[in-house]
Scaffold this active site. Structure first.
Site, mmCIF file in Angstrom:
data_model
loop_
_atom_site.group_PDB
_atom_site.id
_atom_site.type_symbol
_atom_site.label_atom_id
_atom_site.label_comp_id
_atom_site.label_asym_id
_atom_site.label_seq_id
_atom_site.Cartn_x
_atom_site.Cartn_y
_atom_site.Cartn_z
ATOM 1 N N CYS A 120 43.569 39.262 32.397
ATOM 2 C CA CYS A 120 43.894 38.426 33.554
ATOM 3 C C CYS A 120 42.677 37.667 34.074
ATOM 4 O O CYS A 120 42.747 36.450 34.314
ATOM 5 C CB CYS A 120 44.499 39.290 34.660
ATOM 6 S SG CYS A 120 43.591 40.807 35.015
ATOM 7 N N HIS B 213 43.078 40.192 42.083
ATOM 8 C CA HIS B 213 41.638 40.119 41.882
ATOM 9 C C HIS B 213 41.093 38.905 42.628
ATOM 10 O O HIS B 213 41.805 37.925 42.865
ATOM 11 C CB HIS B 213 41.287 39.934 40.402
ATOM 12 C CG HIS B 213 41.692 41.058 39.509
ATOM 13 N ND1 HIS B 213 41.333 42.362 39.724
ATOM 14 C CD2 HIS B 213 42.413 41.065 38.353
ATOM 15 C CE1 HIS B 213 41.811 43.126 38.755
ATOM 16 N NE2 HIS B 213 42.472 42.360 37.915
#
Length: 337
Positions: free
Chosen positions: A141, A220
């Site tokens: 990711c 994140h």
């Protein structure tokens, strides 16, 4: 060829989302998914009439009234490609099983090492190189987000060097057993694995990274800094060149996006089922210093961002269509605009 037949080995955080995406593609057919144990995720699979295969004792599934079609090898006999969404570091073991099927293609996720396949994939960066590959790895990711932004800006300004500080979530939202509380856990290595991973996809880019874990689950966060050979004139110019890529979303605090919490809430309310496939960049956080070094704040949905790339990887490996056509088709099917 007809529809590409797909099996997903691992119906967890990523696997569930890839399965949903496969069901929206008219050139792919989902043969089924595998599970190691019967849990709440199978309620979703059962509702969607997804066939279930097991990599453990099928009796445990049948005792809970889940119909099992067979084991992993039974599933692999029926498919053209397997998407390996099993837990991190299971790839080496699973690859030995996959090799028993000579015509089978395999796509691993970013938790596995680049060395497992010797080919790491990102739709924008190396789509054409995936054609006729037997094994591929869709990068993680964080790496997916960086590849999208770096490759987009490199087209306009030619990047001299990038630096990134990665603030990783401590656990996925559904994981109540793994997290840290009221603390910061630095990953004591420099560079962190993120920058070398970017170079598996964009070999000629100069990038360094540091990373750590924070007590959050939603997304994140990155703080990205880039030096250019061809310097941009204004932040507004940079924003214009970023937002022409549908997989990069420019968000604004003026619209109420002050934290990642609002981004996740938006992804639930806009019909995405909580999935933010785009990498998000705060408009107000994009700036140029006196040396024309660019800085920005980024948010990444760790559960969803790799899904479009996984769909494109299937088309690329089977040579179904050209890069832009695949990306546009995936975007349309996943409501990315």
């Amino acid at each position: 060829m007809g529809k590409v037949k797909v099996v997903i080995n691992g119906y967890g955080v990523i696997g569930r989302r890839v399965a949903d995406a496969i069901l929206k593609q008219d050139d792919m057919e989902l043969i089924g998914v595998t599970k190691t144990k019967p849990d709440f995720r199978l309620l979703e699979a059962k509702e969607k009439r997804i066939k279930i295969f097991t990599v453990s004792d099928k009796n445990a599934f049948e005792e809970k009234n889940y119909q099992v079609e067979g084991d992993l090898k039974d599933a692999l006999k029926e498919t053209d490609v397997v998407i390996d969404c099993s837990p991190k570091n299971k790839g080496v073991e699973n690859l030995e099983v996959y090799k028993q099927f000579p015509n089978l293609k395999v796509i691993f996720q970013g938790g596995e090492s680049h060395n497992l396949t010797n080919f790491s994939f990102n739709s924008q960066c190396n789509y054409d190189e995936a054609k006729e590959k037997k094994y591929a790895r869709v990068v993680s990711c964080n790496t997916t987000a960086l590849c999208r932004i770096i490759s987009q800006l490199n087209k306009f300004y030619k990047i001299k060097k990038a630096r990134v500080a990665v603030v990783r979530r401590s656990a996925d939202p559904g994981n109540s057993k793994k997290s840290i509380i009221n603390s910061w856990e630095p990953k004591l290595e420099y560079p962190s694995h993120h920058s070398p991973d970017v170079t598996t996809v964009i070999p000629d880019i100069k990038i360094s990274s540091l990373a750590g874990i924070a007590p959050m689950t939603a997304m994140h966060g990155h703080m990205l800094f880039i030096e250019f050979y061809n310097q941009p004139n204004t932040p507004e110019e940079v924003i214009k060149n970023l937002e022409c890529n549908p997989r990069i979303k420019i968000i604004s605090s003026e619209e109420g996006f002050s934290t990642t919490a609002q981004i996740k809430d938006f992804s639930v309310s806009n019909g995405r089922k909580g999935n933010m496939y785009e990498v998000c960049i705060w408009k107000e956080g994009i700036g140029l210093d006196e040396d024309s070094e660019l800085g920005m704040h980024i948010a990444i949905d760790q559960q969803a961002i790799v899904v479009p790339e996984t769909i494109d990887a299937i088309r690329a490996m089977f040579g179904l269509m050209e890069k832009d056509e695949s990306i546009n088709k995936t975007n349309a099917n996943l409501n990315i605009s």
